[in-house]
Write an enzyme that holds these catalytic residues in place. Structure first.
Site, PDB file in Angstrom:
ATOM      1  N   ASN A 418       0.837  -1.195   0.000  1.00  0.00           N
ATOM      2  CA  ASN A 418       0.000   0.000   0.000  1.00  0.00           C
ATOM      3  C   ASN A 418       0.874   1.248   0.000  1.00  0.00           C
ATOM      4  O   ASN A 418       1.566   1.530   0.983  1.00  0.00           O
ATOM      5  CB  ASN A 418      -0.907   0.022   1.232  1.00  0.00           C
ATOM      6  CG  ASN A 418      -1.720   1.310   1.305  1.00  0.00           C
ATOM      7  OD1 ASN A 418      -2.695   1.482   0.587  1.00  0.00           O
ATOM      8  ND2 ASN A 418      -1.308   2.238   2.160  1.00  0.00           N
ATOM      9  N   GLU A 419       0.886   1.962  -1.103  1.00  0.00           N
ATOM     10  CA  GLU A 419       1.421   3.319  -1.276  1.00  0.00           C
ATOM     11  C   GLU A 419       2.938   3.429  -1.181  1.00  0.00           C
ATOM     12  O   GLU A 419       3.474   4.546  -1.196  1.00  0.00           O
ATOM     13  CB  GLU A 419       0.769   4.295  -0.286  1.00  0.00           C
ATOM     14  CG  GLU A 419      -0.731   4.425  -0.488  1.00  0.00           C
ATOM     15  CD  GLU A 419      -1.380   5.541   0.305  1.00  0.00           C
ATOM     16  OE1 GLU A 419      -2.503   5.934  -0.049  1.00  0.00           O
ATOM     17  OE2 GLU A 419      -0.766   6.021   1.280  1.00  0.00           O
ATOM     18  N   ASN A 420       3.671   2.320  -1.158  1.00  0.00           N
ATOM     19  CA  ASN A 420       5.122   2.428  -0.999  1.00  0.00           C
ATOM     20  C   ASN A 420       5.831   2.795  -2.295  1.00  0.00           C
ATOM     21  O   ASN A 420       6.839   3.518  -2.275  1.00  0.00           O
ATOM     22  CB  ASN A 420       5.688   1.128  -0.435  1.00  0.00           C
ATOM     23  CG  ASN A 420       5.195   0.865   0.975  1.00  0.00           C
ATOM     24  OD1 ASN A 420       4.684   1.758   1.639  1.00  0.00           O
ATOM     25  ND2 ASN A 420       5.334  -0.365   1.439  1.00  0.00           N
ATOM     26  N   SER A 464      -0.485  -0.654  -4.745  1.00  0.00           N
ATOM     27  CA  SER A 464      -1.628   0.232  -4.925  1.00  0.00           C
ATOM     28  C   SER A 464      -1.285   1.552  -4.254  1.00  0.00           C
ATOM     29  O   SER A 464      -1.023   1.573  -3.035  1.00  0.00           O
ATOM     30  CB  SER A 464      -2.885  -0.385  -4.298  1.00  0.00           C
ATOM     31  OG  SER A 464      -4.018   0.393  -4.557  1.00  0.00           O
TER      32      SER A 464
END
Length: 809
Positions: A418-420, A464
């Site tokens: 998530n978002e990395n 994502s």
């Protein structure tokens, strides 16, 4: 046949030289709560008072005997921990069995013939994280907590919706397994459908005892009436089952969810008969195909889920752990929460990467309900070191959980993080890292390799948001998955309409929890937006400032009127999310899904959730039910006037008859027209509203209404504070439902003026009260029946006090 002995009883927790009763599964916080040693950290400001719990070591103890008469009937006894949170040393008697440093793995130890005191000594997660940080070096992080240095539920260290309650304990079941000769060490069913035939390729791994080495074994599998077996000399076997004319598993709304019992047995071979059963494995599986269409087109790169060959607009929600103490989440609670998702017309649940791989019960229920599951690997909002000891832990964790979860047909996608990837590019990580590892090797190397090896039946995406490659910005709305957070953080919700992403995997708007939840969580506090408890139960950076600015763009911000502020912030939350979904759904197939942040909460808090921390429905939940319905009528702002968009997410064409009315604030109809149209299966029809029906924005007193049966959409060309609302006037009558003794009421509201966004807050009539209806807009003369269950206060005055609507500025 092997014997399983659950070790749920008899545990104690060492505490200041004494021992407290301990519950397994559980955690230190829940044991201390049960013993009355700490106050409930969910209430008031108590979270601060229990911070010490996560900063010290703890030991769980009990006695076991793997040498008793029962155990002696078997060659081998294993001690199996399904989940240890997190850095632990396990000893039995005077022997160290092993050390663990990962909450998300299963551990197995040979304890054959041993007995004595079993001790599980947990180090502070902070100490473990700092030890690893010293080994691998600093990495950037969105939050000031060291969660990327330990394989533990990241959000136990706090998040912008969660408390900092750093847990320790035996959080999943522990058992003794007694067995002889051999056992099924791993079963991997690869489930596919080819030309209407269901196929299950069962990959089996076998562990043998010393006496079992060299013996010939027999493995048999069955599903859907098909049965196959084979003799095994080594430690691996592959069996392929074929089920002709198989019934397909479908996401909800697209078909049924038939589930088939898959059974695998291991026995000793006696002329191919498998005479003595040694071990047995069972799961329910479903037959379907799943993929993602990531084709490039003139608009960019798509991201469309395809199930059984059908392209799907995903109506999704993000899922966080339902309790910051996840051992408290029961099967019944999973079913309640997931049924709430279904009731909101959701068909996809994304398990977010800062939480956990959920219990089998979660996925079992999704299998039954037809909820597609998008599963993140557990990385979120930080740069993760790729050196040891983390690298080996992460691959082992991925292998463990891919195999554990792959039988579930509801699981349709593995996601790397998530978002990395976005964080590396946009959050100033790159210069700070100066070439150090940060997780890319996991998301583009280790994890896709593990999925390709163990579970090639499902797609994998690296993260994502992610555009598919470094050729595009990771959060480019024209490519792959997209997270929309500029709107909540800095812009009005109308800006959701500024673009059409290919797939919106995160977006959302905050709102406070229900009033009953606030009153329970903040006992005795005089509630105000900035009262101490309200501010403590608001974890987002400048969260209240963003809430207030969101309201002020549309309404006069109330002063010294908490009830009004509470209503308006919940209203804006519902409107904001609806604005995004209606816009993006109206652009199918260019946009192929929305995943709202978020369905649920892990404690009572102001957040983006549709269901608050006590399980009560916020107005957003009712609005999701409307905008995620199979059929939707929406009026969208356009350059030259409003656009009528009619969305049909069913397999049958829709013969729609939409009544458009241009209406004055006093209810007078200035113009009307009936628009008859046909919307194809899984299609959207868009057309401009005729000019004579376009409301005059300059007047500040005209609006547009679109009705199709029970479906309604309204379009106001100016903000609420600029619109000439009349003082709302409506009658309220209350009638008890005949024969009901559970506080069931029919609340009848008859409007004499325009009543916009009427809302009954049922929990004001009783903490368990619920209402079947959310926000409603009534024209003069219209009548609405609101059905309430569980009310304690049933008088007309109490009901009227629980009703809110938009008022003139």
């Amino acid at each position: 046949m092997k014997e399983v002995v659950q070790l749920a009883e008899g545990w104690s927790l060492g505490y200041d030289g004494s021992a407290l009763p301990a519950r397994v599964p559980g955690c230190v916080h829940t044991d201390l709560l049960a013993a009355g040693e700490i106050e409930d950290p969910f209430l008031g400001l108590n979270e601060h008072d229990v911070a010490w719990v996560g900063k010290r070591a703890w030991t769980y103890s009990r006695h076991i005997d793997a040498s008793d008469t029962s155990a002696q009937r078997y060659e081998r006894t294993d001690l199996v921990f399904e989940g240890l949170d997190t850095a632990a040393v396990i000893t039995l008697g005077d022997r160290e069995l092993g050390r663990t440093r990962n909450m998300h793995r299963t551990y197995r130890f040979d304890v054959t013939g041993r007995h004595g005191g079993l001790h599980v000594e947990f180090a502070s997660a902070y100490d473990e994280a700092e030890t690893v940080r010293a080994m691998v070096g600093d990495r950037p992080n969105v939050y000031p907590e060291p969660f990327q240095y330990i394989r533990k539920m990241a959000c136990s260290f706090g998040w912008d919706w969660g408390p900092t309650l750093v847990t320790a304990g035996i959080w999943r079941p522990v058992r003794l397994e007694r067995w002889s000769t051999a056992r099924l060490a791993q079963v991997r069913p690869l489930v596919t459908v080819v030309d209407g035939e269901g196929r299950v390729e069962v990959q089996v791994e076998i562990e043998r005892t010393g006496q079992g080495a060299g013996r010939r074994l027999y493995v048999q599998a069955s599903v859907g009436g098909a049965r196959v077996g084979t003799a095994v000399d080594g430690d691996r076997a592959t069996l392929t089952l074929r089920v002709p004319d198989v019934e397909l598993w479908w996401p909800r709304g697209y078909g049924d969810q038939p589930l088939y019992d898959l059974e695998v047995t291991l026995g000793e071979d006696a002329d191919g008969a498998g005479e003595r059963t040694l071990d047995w494995w069972h799961r329910r599986v479903g037959f379907r195909t799943v993929g993602i269409d990531r084709s490039a087109d003139e608009r960019g790169t798509g991201f469309t889920l395809v199930v059984n060959g059908v392209r799907i607009f995903a109506r999704g929600v993000n899922w966080i752990p339902d309790d910051v103490f996840p051992s408290r989440v029961t099967h019944e609670r999973y079913r309640t929460r997931l049924t709430q998702a279904v009731d909101a017309n959701v068909d996809l649940v994304r398990i977010w990467g800062g939480g956990i791989y959920e219990d089998h019960a979660f996925y079992d229920i999704c299998d039954e309900l037809g909820l597609m599951v998008w599963q993140d690997f557990l990385f979120a909002c930080a740069a993760y070191p790729e050196e040891q000891p983390l690298r080996g832990e992460i691959e082992a964790e991925a292998r463990d959980n891919v195999v554990r979860l792959m039988p579930h047909p509801s699981l349709i996608l593995w996601n790397g993080n998530n978002e990395n990837l976005w964080g590396f590019r946009d959050w100033d990580w790159e210069p700070e890292l100066a070439g150090d590892s940060w997780g890319e090797g996991y998301y583009l190397g280790v994890l896709p390799r593990v999925v390709a090896e163990l579970d090639p039946t499902r797609p994998y995406t690296a993260g994502s948001p992610w555009s598919g490659s470094w050729d595009h910005h990771p959060n480019d709305p024209g490519h792959g998955t997209y997270h929309s957070w500029e709107v909540w953080n800095r812009q009005d919700y109308a800006e959701y309409r500024a673009n059409v992403p290919r797939f919106v995997a995160e977006f959302g708007w905050q709102g406070p929890p229900t009033m009953a939840t606030l009153r329970r969580a903040l006992p005795g506090e005089r509630l105000a937006p900035d009262s101490p408890g309200m501010l403590h139960h608001q974890k987002a950076e400048d969260g209240n400032g963003k809430l207030n600015r969101g309201v002020a763009r549309h309404f006069l911000l109330p002063e010294d009127d908490f009830d009004r502020w509470h209503y308006l912030t919940q209203l804006v939350q519902a409107r904001a999310v609806a604005a995004g979904i209606e816009h993006w759904r109206s652009h199918w197939p260019e946009c192929a899904g929305t995943v709202v942040w978020q369905l649920n909460d892990c404690w009572p808090v102001s957040s983006w959730a549709a269901v608050d921390g006590d399980g009560r429905l916020k107005p957003l939940h009712h609005e999701l039910r409307r905008v995620y319905a199979d059929r939707l009528v929406t009026l969208q702002p356009g350059t030259d006037g409003p656009i009528l968009a009619v969305v049909n997410q069913t397999a049958q064409p829709w013969q729609a008859s939409v009544t458009l009315r241009r209406v004055q604030a006093d209810g007078a109809v200035l113009a009307d027209e009936v628009v008859d149209l046909t919307v194809g299966a899984y299609a959207v029809h868009r057309q401009p509203v005729p000019q004579e029906l376009v409301p005059d924005a300059a007047s500040g007193k005209e609006f547009l209404v679109a009705d199709e049966g029970d479906l309604r959409s309204v379009h106001f060309p100016v903000t609420d504070k600029d619109f000439g609302y009349p003082v709302p006037d409506y009658d309220v009558t209350v009638a008890s439902v005949p024969g009901a003794d559970d506080g069931s009421l029919d609340v009848v509201v008859t409007a004499h003026t325009l009543v916009r966004d009427l809302l009954l807050q049922p929990d004001r009539l009783g903490p368990e009260a619920v209402c079947d209806t959310g926000l409603r807009t009534l024209l003069p003369g219209e009548r609405a029946v609101l059905k309430v269950k569980g009310a304690k206060e049933t008088g007309a005055n109490a009901v009227r006090a629980a009703l809110f609507c938009v008022e003139p500025a």
